[in-house]
Scaffold this motif. Structure first.
Motif, PDB file in Angstrom:
ATOM      1  N   LYS A 426      15.081  -5.436   1.321  1.00  0.00           N
ATOM      2  CA  LYS A 426      14.169  -5.491   0.185  1.00  0.00           C
ATOM      3  C   LYS A 426      12.798  -5.973   0.635  1.00  0.00           C
ATOM      4  O   LYS A 426      12.663  -6.647   1.658  1.00  0.00           O
ATOM      5  CB  LYS A 426      14.718  -6.443  -0.888  1.00  0.00           C
ATOM      6  N   PRO A 427      11.747  -5.640  -0.130  1.00  0.00           N
ATOM      7  CA  PRO A 427      10.397  -6.100   0.233  1.00  0.00           C
ATOM      8  C   PRO A 427      10.313  -7.629   0.216  1.00  0.00           C
ATOM      9  O   PRO A 427      10.992  -8.296  -0.572  1.00  0.00           O
ATOM     10  CB  PRO A 427       9.503  -5.495  -0.856  1.00  0.00           C
ATOM     11  N   ASP A 430       6.788  -7.538  -3.098  1.00  0.00           N
ATOM     12  CA  ASP A 430       7.102  -6.574  -4.155  1.00  0.00           C
ATOM     13  C   ASP A 430       6.749  -5.178  -3.656  1.00  0.00           C
ATOM     14  O   ASP A 430       6.031  -4.999  -2.664  1.00  0.00           O
ATOM     15  CB  ASP A 430       6.306  -6.899  -5.433  1.00  0.00           C
ATOM     16  N   TRP A 431       7.255  -4.178  -4.378  1.00  0.00           N
ATOM     17  CA  TRP A 431       6.944  -2.789  -4.054  1.00  0.00           C
ATOM     18  C   TRP A 431       5.515  -2.451  -4.482  1.00  0.00           C
ATOM     19  O   TRP A 431       5.004  -2.984  -5.458  1.00  0.00           O
ATOM     20  CB  TRP A 431       7.891  -1.838  -4.790  1.00  0.00           C
ATOM     21  N   LYS A 453       7.750   4.275  -5.096  1.00  0.00           N
ATOM     22  CA  LYS A 453       7.223   2.999  -4.604  1.00  0.00           C
ATOM     23  C   LYS A 453       7.351   2.962  -3.091  1.00  0.00           C
ATOM     24  O   LYS A 453       8.191   3.652  -2.510  1.00  0.00           O
ATOM     25  CB  LYS A 453       7.999   1.819  -5.212  1.00  0.00           C
ATOM     26  N   ASP A 455       6.869   0.177   0.554  1.00  0.00           N
ATOM     27  CA  ASP A 455       6.724  -1.166   1.114  1.00  0.00           C
ATOM     28  C   ASP A 455       6.231  -1.022   2.546  1.00  0.00           C
ATOM     29  O   ASP A 455       6.864  -0.350   3.359  1.00  0.00           O
ATOM     30  CB  ASP A 455       8.064  -1.901   1.086  1.00  0.00           C
ATOM     31  N   TYR A 456       5.074  -1.596   2.860  1.00  0.00           N
ATOM     32  CA  TYR A 456       4.470  -1.480   4.181  1.00  0.00           C
ATOM     33  C   TYR A 456       4.832  -2.702   5.019  1.00  0.00           C
ATOM     34  O   TYR A 456       4.501  -3.838   4.651  1.00  0.00           O
ATOM     35  CB  TYR A 456       2.943  -1.387   4.069  1.00  0.00           C
ATOM     36  N   GLY A 461       8.731   1.027   7.296  1.00  0.00           N
ATOM     37  CA  GLY A 461       8.611   0.647   5.900  1.00  0.00           C
ATOM     38  C   GLY A 461       9.824   1.053   5.091  1.00  0.00           C
ATOM     39  O   GLY A 461      10.844   1.514   5.622  1.00  0.00           O
TER      40      GLY A 461
END
Length: 572
Positions: A426-427, A430-431, A453, A455-456, A461
Motif C-alpha cells: 500500500k502507499p 495516499d494514492w 490512481k 503511487d510513485y 510504483g
C-alpha cells in the motif's frame, strides 16, 4: 505433371505472385492446382489397377451443359444405371457475414445439381441414386446455416425420388468427416476437427457402408453415420451438463425412416463443380470477435487468420490515436495473436505470449476498411505469429501489400498456468488520482481508461485499475469475449509511462514490445485491481519494466516481464 519438389515450390511462388497482382487469394489459387494434381493421381491409380475411368468436367447447375455431358457418357460408356451425387460448396462463417451469391452457390451445388440430374436421367433405367449429405444437415453446424439447409433439402429430394421411382434405390447419406479424401483433410479443417475431438472415418469404412446399403433389402431413404451415440455437440457449443444420450434412443431411429450406423459425427465439404466425396467443418472463428476466417498459407505448415480493421467502427482504433491518427495498440495485437491461435487450436489454452516486437506502427485510415492477417507457423518454441497487412501513404495509395507490423510467439498447453500470488503493498501516504490527458500526442479514449490512481516510489510504483466490459473495445463486433485483458493491460502500460515521465526524464514512452505475457484468468467486469510495477532497466532511448496485476481476491491475474517502452521527446 512430373514436377519435383523444387519445381512445385517455384510454381507455388509464381502462382502466389500472380494471384496477388490479380487481387485474388493465393491460397484459393493454389487449391485449384492441388485439386488438379489429386485428380491426376487418382486416375493414375485407377489405370494401374485395370479400372477404366473417365473424368467429365461440367457444371451440374448448368442444365444444358449437363445434358450434353450425360449424352456423351451414354455414347462412350453405354447406359447410365446409377448416380452418386456428392458435389457441394461449404464456407462456414457467421450468418451476417454470408454473401447472397455464396448462399445461392451453396444451395445450388447440392440441390440444383441434384434436380438437374434427376430430371435428365428420367429416361435412364437407374438402379440407384445416392446423394451425399452431411451430419450438419441433420443436426446443424456452427456457421453452416446455408450448408445445413442444402444438405437437409437434398435428403428430402431423395425421399420424393423414392416415391416417384420405386424401382430406383434412392437414398441420402448423412456423412461424417472422411479421412484421406475430401475437404475435411485440409490442414485448417483437420486441425479444427481434431481439436474438437472429432475422429475421421477411414475411406474403406465409408465405402463399406455405401455398398452394404446398396446391397441390403431395406428401403431407408436417409442413412446417418455416427461415431458413437452421444450428445451430438459437433461444434462443442452445447452446455457440458447435458445428460448422456441413451443408446436405446438411437435404436428407435429406424422407425422414423432412418438407419443409424457408426462413425464420427462431423463432415467437411468439397468444391461445387462435380459430384465427389466431401466433408464440412465449422467456422473456428465464429465465436472470436476479431477474426474473420482461418485459411492455409502458401508455405507448408503455415496458417493465416484473416481479419479486418475498421477505424470508423472499431473503438479500439477510433479511441487510440497518435497525433490524431488511429493506431493499433500493442494490447490489441496480443489479443489478435491469441484469437488466431485459438482459431487454430480451439481446445488448448494459451500459457504465454513471448518475444512480442512492434516492427512498424499500424495506422488505420478511418476512410477505409483495412484487411490484415495473422500468419502462424509451428516452431520449437511455440506458434510464431506475425501481424501482416497493407501499408498506405497519406494519399491512400498502397505502398506495401504485406508489411510486417507485430511479431510474437505463443505457447499453449492443456490448462491455464496459475501465477504466483504477491503482496502489492500500500502507499506510504495516499494514492494520487489519475486523469487521462486530452491534449497529448497519445490519446486513450474512454474504452481504455482503466487507470484510476497511482503511487510513485523509487524504482517503480503501484496503481489502481478497474476492469471495463470488453464490449466497449469491440463495439458492434460479436463474439464470446477476449482471451487477454486489453484495456486493463493498456492501463498498466499507461501507469508505467506516467511514472517514467514524472520520475525520470519527462519523456513520453511508446510501447516497443515485451519479453513475456502470462495471464491466469480474465478479470471480472468492474473488478478493482492493484498493479505493482518495477523499473528493470533505464536507457537513453528505452526503459524496461516488469509488472504484476493482482485481483480483488489477492490472486495474480496477469504478469508481464520485460515490457519495453521507447522514450520520445515532445518534438521528436
Amino acid at each position: 505433371r512430373g514436377l519435383d519438389d523444387e519445381q512445385l515450390r517455384g510454381l507455388k511462388r509464381d502462382l502466389a505472385i500472380r494471384a496477388r497482382q490479380e487481387n485474388r487469394s493465393p491460397a484459393d489459387a493454389w487449391r485449384q492446382i492441388e485439386k488438379a494434381m489429386e485428380l491426376e493421381r487418382n486416375l493414375g491409380r485407377f489405370a494401374k489397377r485395370g479400372v477404366r475411368a473417365t473424368y467429365h468436367a461440367c457444371d451440374l447447375c448448368d442444365r444444358d451443359s449437363l445434358a450434353v455431358t450425360l449424352q456423351r457418357i451414354r455414347k462412350t460408356d453405354g447406359p447410365i444405371i446409377g448416380v452418386l451425387h456428392g458435389a457441394g460448396i461449404e464456407s462456414a462463417c457467421r450468418l451476417v457475414r454470408k454473401k447472397m451469391l455464396q448462399v445461392q452457390a451453396t444451395i445450388a451445388a447440392k440441390c440444383d445439381g441434384a434436380a438437374n440430374l434427376i430430371s435428365l436421367t428420367a429416361d435412364d433405367l437407374l438402379q440407384f441414386f445416392v446423394a451425399f449429405g452431411s451430419t450438419s444437415g441433420r443436426f446443424g453446424g456452427l456457421g453452416q446455416a446455408d450448408y445445413s439447409l442444402a444438405s437437409d433439402l437434398l435428403a428430402k429430394m431423395m425421399d420424393r425420388l423414392a416415391v416417384e421411382r420405386p424401382d430406383c434405390r434412392s437414398l441420402c447419406f448423412h456423412w461424417p468427416a472422411w479421412d484421406e479424401v475430401g475437404m475435411a483433410v485440409r490442414p485448417e479443417s483437420k486441425m479444427a476437427l481434431q481439436a474438437g475431438g472429432v475422429s475421421f472415418m477411414p475411406v474403406a469404412e465409408g465405402v463399406t457402408h455405401l455398398l452394404n446399403e446398396l446391397q441390403s433389402g431395406t428401403r431407408e431413404r436417409e442413412i446417418l453415420i455416427l461415431d458413437k451415440p452421444e450428445p451430438l455437440d459437433t461444434d462443442r457449443t452445447m452446455t457440458r451438463n447435458a445428460a448422456p444420450a441413451d443408446p436405446r434412443e438411437f435404436a428407435d431411429a429406424s422407425s422414423a425412416g432412418e438407419a443409424v450406423a457408426t462413425s464420427p459425427p462431423r463432415e467437411t465439404h468439397d468444391d461445387g463443380a462435380a459430384s465427389a466425396v466431401m466433408a464440412s467443418s465449422s467456422d473456428p472463428c465464429a465465436s472470436l470477435p476479431l477474426m474473420d476466417r482461418l485459411v492455409p498459407g502458401i508455405a507448408a505448415g503455415q496458417y493465416l487468420a484473416e481479419l479486418h480493421l475498421d477505424a470508423a467502427r472499431d473503438p479500439f482504433l477510433a479511441e487510440h490515436r497518435f497525433r490524431g491518427k488511429p493506431l493499433l495498440p500493442i494490447v490489441m495485437a496480443l489479443e489478435l495473436f491469441a484469437e488466431a491461435v485459438m482459431a487454430l487450436r480451439p481446445s488448448t489454452h494459451i500459457t504465454a505470449i513471448r518475444d512480442v516486437r512492434i516492427i512498424n506502427p499500424c495506422y488505420v485510415d478511418p476512410k477505409q476498411v483495412q484487411p490484415a492477417q495473422v500468419c502462424m507457423r509451428e516452431t520449437n518454441s511455440g506458434i510464431a505469429c506475425e501481424l501482416v497487412g497493407p501499408f498506405y501513404d497519406s494519399n491512400g495509395k498502397q505502398i506495401d501489400s504485406e508489411r510486417l507490423y507485430v511479431s510474437g510467439t505463443l505457447e499453449t498447453g492443456d490448462a491455464a498456468r496459475q501465477l504466483e500470488a504477491i503482496q502489492p503493498g500500500k502507499p506510504l501516504f495516499d494514492w494520487f488520482p489519475f486523469l487521462y490527458p486530452e491534449d497529448l500526442h497519445i490519446y486513450h479514449g474512454r474504452p481504455f481508461r482503466t487507470l484510476l490512481k497511482i503511487d510513485y516510489i523509487h524504482g517503480g510504483g503501484r496503481a489502481v485499475l478497474k476492469a471495463k466490459p470488453t464490449t466497449e473495445l469491440v463495439g458492434t463486433r460479436t463474439g464470446t469475449g477476449m482471451f487477454t485483458a486489453p484495456a486493463l493491460v493498456d492501463g498498466c502500460l499507461v501507469a508505467c509511462g506516467t511514472w517514467g515521465y514524472i520520475m525520470l526524464e519527462q519523456a513520453l514512452e511508446i510501447p516497443a514490445g515485451l519479453e513475456c505475457y502470462r495471464q491466469s484468468r480474465s478479470p471480472r467486469e468492474g473488478e478493482q485491481c492493484i498493479l505493482r510495477f518495477f523499473l528493470r532497466e533505464q536507457g537513453l532511448k528505452q526503459n524496461r519494466y516488469d509488472m504484476v496485476l493482482v485481483g480483488e481476491a489477492g490472486d495474480t491475474i496477469l504478469q508481464i516481464e520485460g515490457y519495453r517502452a521507447n522514450c520520445i521527446g515532445e518534438n521528436s
